[in-house]
Design a protein around this motif. Structure first.
Motif: not given
Lengths: 139, 292
Positions: B265-274
């Motif tokens: 979940l954290l990874y996807n969020k970080a990816r999204q914001s990048a």
């Protein structure tokens, strides 16, 4: 055949044998004794020795390393901490055990406890070899 | 971007951990089956043995055998502690050790010395770290529990008792009550209490012819009785250990799964914001060009 008696050999690791036979001969501490069906209830300590049982014309052998035999009219139960059927004995292992035991006896001649243990080990090894020889199919 | 890669690394690390815990769970399950089978095969012997003991000891004077003799005063108690060789099985070893510590404390308060024997590496390590003296230890043996091991362990107790170093021998082991419940249990092994030997109905002896004699058979029988009891305790401890490890590893696998979910979940969020940040950059650049 109403005259058969059930023989059971029980060790801590498994039920070694459960079979209807004609005659059972055990080595008790006071000598060998034979058991037929209908024997009176009887309890004996066993020495390190062979166990013989005959079913029809076939006689089979097992090595028993001490223990007890409980006899009731229709059943013989042998309780032993170690027992093997003749055909399952590893002859090489027994020979190695004999050599080891002989060395220990030679070394431990002065110490009583160690000596008697080594002696028992030697007896067990010799017994296994003897029984293994007898149990050979060709013999 | 660095944060993204970090998270990714972490996820793969946790995945590897999960693989290991899952494998350990399966290994424990296989070993558990093996030990249970052994216990099953031991039952006929133990049952028959108890029968014979009962019929022999009925009507025999308990004073005749040194293993039955109750000591007048007890100065030293020997304690045999059974633990596992390995960890990663939850609180299994600690429960046994705590039980042993409590036992030692009680005995010390009663003014008795305790002679400690340990079977299994974990118990030895614990007491060695605390500089508690260990009379003798057997470690690295719990992997293969067989009757020979029981004879060895029983000999520790018998030697201490018959050699006069200890007037009582106690055994601490883990009783396997169910797959989820293992009770650390302390039992007095020596001297054999007469009730234990003669439990059940009396009067069986008269039914048998006994050779050479009930007394002589008893001399042979009692040390073996100790072997039987020790083997039973060893089997139960080994069963408990494997069951405890199964449960512990099952929990660990579940926790890994949860952690992977959170990290993903954290990874996807970080990816999204990048991605969002990058888009903003491009749009901003295009706007600037248009105006120029």
């Amino acid at each position: 055949m109403a005259n058969k008696i059930k023989l059971e050999v029980v060790t801590p690791d498994k039920l070694l044998l459960s079979k209807d036979v004609d005659v059972v001969v055990c080595t008790g501490v006071d000598g060998e004794f034979g058991v037929l069906a209908g024997h009176v209830p009887f309890l004996s300590a066993l020495a390190i020795g062979e166990l013989r049982f005959r079913d029809g014309n076939a006689t089979d052998y097992a090595a028993v390393s001490g223990g007890f035999a409980e006899v009731t009219g229709e059943k013989v139960t042998v309780l032993a901490e170690a027992a093997e059927l003749a055909r399952e004995i590893d002859l090489d292992r027994a020979k190695r055990a004999r050599e080891r035991a002989e060395q220990r006896i030679a070394k431990a001649a002065t110490e009583q406890l160690e000596y008697s243990r080594a002696e028992a080990a030697l007896q067990r090894a010799m017994l296994r070899m003897r029984v293994a020889e007898k149990g050979r199919p060709s013999a | 971007m660095a944060a993204l890669r970090d998270i990714k690394n972490k996820i793969s690390a946790v995945k590897k951990t999960r693989q290991i815990t899952r494998a350990m769970n399966m290994v424990a399950a296989a070993k558990l089956r093996g030990v249970q089978e052994k216990a099953e095969r031991f039952k006929p012997y133990a049952g028959k043995f108890a029968d014979v003991l009962r019929s022999v000891s009925a009507g025999v004077d308990p004073e005749i055998h040194p293993l039955l003799a109750q000591p007048e005063s007890v100065e030293t108690v020997a304690l045999i502690l059974l633990t596992a060789d390995r960890g990663l099985c939850g609180s299994f070893n600690m429960n046994l050790i705590t039980k042993a510590e409590r036992f030692i404390k009680e005995q010390t308060q009663a003014g008795r010395q305790v002679l400690l024997y340990t079977v299994g590496r974990k118990g030895r390590d614990y007491f060695r770290r605390r500089k508690v003296e260990i009379a003798q230890d057997l470690s690295g043996v719990m992997n293969v529990v067989d009757f020979d091991l029981a004879v060895q362990v029983a000999r520790l107790g018998l030697n201490a008792f018959l050699g006069g170093q200890a007037q009582e021998v106690h055994l601490i082991y883990s009783r396997f009550a169910s797959m989820a419940s293992f009770v650390p249990t302390a039992e007095k092994m020596l001297p054999i209490s007469p009730e234990a030997a003669a439990e059940g109905e009396a009067g069986g002896a008269s039914e048998y012819l006994i050779e050479p004699s009930a007394e002589e058979i008893l001399v042979d029988l009692l040390p073996r009785y100790i072997n039987v009891r020790v083997y039973n305790a060893l089997l139960q401890t080994a069963t408990s250990e494997q069951a405890a490890r199964m449960a512990a590893m099952d929990n660990a696998t579940k926790n890994c799964k949860e952690m992977i979910n959170n990290l993903t979940l954290l990874y996807n969020k970080a990816r999204q914001s990048a991605i969002t940040a990058e888009l903003m950059d491009i749009v901003g650049g295009a706007e600037a060009l248009k105006q120029g």
